[in-house]
Design an enzyme around this catalytic site. Structure first.
Site, short mmCIF file in Angstrom:
data_model
loop_
_atom_site.label_atom_id
_atom_site.label_comp_id
_atom_site.label_asym_id
_atom_site.label_seq_id
_atom_site.Cartn_x
_atom_site.Cartn_y
_atom_site.Cartn_z
N ARG A 179 0.81 -1.06 0.00
CA ARG A 179 -0.11 -0.08 0.06
C ARG A 179 0.83 1.21 0.12
O ARG A 179 0.34 2.22 -0.66
CB ARG A 179 -0.89 -0.08 1.00
CG ARG A 179 -2.05 -1.23 1.13
CD ARG A 179 -3.34 -1.04 2.24
NE ARG A 179 -3.83 0.23 1.76
CZ ARG A 179 -3.96 1.34 2.24
NH1 ARG A 179 -3.06 1.35 3.32
NH2 ARG A 179 -4.65 2.16 2.04
N CYS B 85 14.88 -4.61 -3.70
CA CYS B 85 15.90 -3.82 -4.57
C CYS B 85 15.03 -2.80 -5.44
O CYS B 85 14.87 -2.73 -6.64
CB CYS B 85 16.66 -4.64 -5.45
SG CYS B 85 17.32 -6.18 -4.56
#
Ligand code: PLP
Length: 421
Positions: free
Chosen positions: A314, A346
């Protein structure tokens, strides 16, 4: 109100210390409270007391079987948006006549599955979908109960990705064309029109947009009845927002929402359906994570957690705010310092909060993301080949794992190799 409170200096879920669950299950994990789920369901049910109604939990918010069973046992119906959700609802023991089938693009397979297993109604989103439902029903010798989702062209004043009631959104049929489309529905042999459906968006923090939309639905009900349609059911969607911070943010209460529904629609004598998801599950769940490293950057300190954007998307997807609290209660008056709170994935998008004021934390400390029960676990992925995190349900002084953490072999062995490798 929820049941995640500090007691004796430790965050509890109902009567269970969160740290005990972390020790048993490992981190990160989702943790839900039965009492909070039921409390929120009942707030809606009571808000519509005296009106013929059904609260259909929008299970896309959190769809674990244990959550569905908990709510279904209290009397909830389900709002589903896919065959997977339909089958999950059935598996949790929800009878077909308490399952509403929503969603913008129901396939013929999905329509047939629901007609076969029983469905309260399909909420139709377009003319071609309406034709498909009729066609499949006729082939099966059945009649499909439908409402048509109308798009009232109302600005829900919420995040653009979760606003659905403006004419530029993909949802429903423009309300101005509703009479024409209802006339078409009446001419199709496999359909029985039972009502009208509307859903204007999610995380609404005011009643006014709902009220505007529902007034349009009231007018439409009168027009359609005059046209000879049997409008007996109004599905008013979900969307009531929740407080994501402990500050002064105060979205409308279900009781006021219910009163507004009675005021705008009560005179029509229709059965009322509502489809809340976020308000039932959102504050009934937290995500618990552990600090892996504390890293000092240039002018900022990073808290690197073992939870990441793949577990709770979210913040990355909706710029959403989650309160993040230490599981060990900070001593009163403890100094606070700013942290950038991030996961190990990453991508720079894997940032939960920037410059968040927190009491000093150390490696190994547990933190809890509040208000993570809705659109949390259901939106998680294995990005970076991180395992889906477990779900745990608390009930009083008991807790149970309701979805175990898979093994790495489970994940790897889902792939299959072509014969040339
Ligand atoms: C998402 C959705 C809901 C639930 O919305 P919440 O904001 O979680 O209450 C209800 N109905 C439909 C059709 C939806 O798409």
């Amino acid at each position: 109100m929820d049941h995640f409170l500090y007691r004796d200096g430790v965050l509890h879920a109902e009567d269970v210390p969160v740290a005990d669950i972390a020790a048993a299950v490992g981190t990160p994990f989702y943790l839900y409270s039965t009492a909070t789920l039921l409390r929120h369901y009942r707030l809606f049910d009571e808000a519509l007391e005296g009106t013929d109604h059904l609260v259909c939990y929008a299970m896309k918010a959190a769809s674990n079987q244990a959550i569905l069973k908990t709510l279904a046992a209290a009397g909830a119906g389900m709002d589903v948006v896919s065959m997977g959700e339909y089958l999950r609802a059935k598996a949790a023991g929800v009878p077909g006549d308490r399952i509403v089938f929503s969603g913008v693009g129901k396939t013929e397979d999905e329509i047939a599955c629901a007609l076969d297993g029983g469905v309260r109604q399909f909420n139709v989103e377009s003319e071609p979908e309406m034709a498909a439902i009729s066609r499949v029903a006729v082939q099966m010798g059945k009649v499909a109960p439908i409402t048509i989702r109308v798009n009232p062209d109302v600005d829900a004043r919420t995040h653009a990705k979760i606003a659905t009631g403006k004419s530029e959104n993909k949802f429903g049929i423009p309300i101005a064309r509703a009479r024409e489309v209802y006339a078409m529905a009446a001419g199709l042999p496999g359909l029985k029109v039972v009502g009208i459906d509307v859903h204007i968006g999610s995380q609404l923090t005011e009643l006014a947009p709902f009220e505007t939309a529902y007034k349009k639905v009231a007018d439409l009900t009168a027009q359609l009845r005059a046209d000879g349609h049997d409008i007996r059911r109004l599905d008013l969607g979900g969307g009531l927002g929740i407080p994501y911070t402990r500050s002064n943010e105060a979205p409308p209460l279900p009781v006021d929402y219910g009163a507004m529904i009675r005021d705008t629609l009560g005179h029509l004598g229709c059965e009322i359906e509502i489809e809340p998801g976020r308000l039932i599950a959102g504050n009934a769940g937290i995500m618990v994570s552990r600090v892996i490293y504390l890293k000092s950057g240039e002018g900022r300190d990073f808290l690197i957690l073992d939870g990441a954007m793949n577990d709770l998307i979210r913040p990355a997807m909706y710029e959403a705010h989650h309160d993040i609290v230490p599981v060990t209660e900070p001593v009163p008056g403890a100094e606070q310092q700013p942290y950038d709170i991030v996961g190990p994935v990453c991508e720079s998008g894997d940032t939960f909060a920037k410059g968040r004021m927190m009491p000093p934390l150390a490696e190994g400390d547990l933190v809890a993301f509040r208000s993570a029960g809705a659109y949390g676990a259901v939106m998680s992925s294995e990005y970076n080949s991180r395992l889906l995190i477990p779900e745990v349900l608390v009930n009083g002084d008991q807790f149970a794992v309701i979805r175990p953490r898979p093994t790495f072999d489970d994940m790897i062995n889902r792939d299959t190799l072509p014969q040339w490798l």
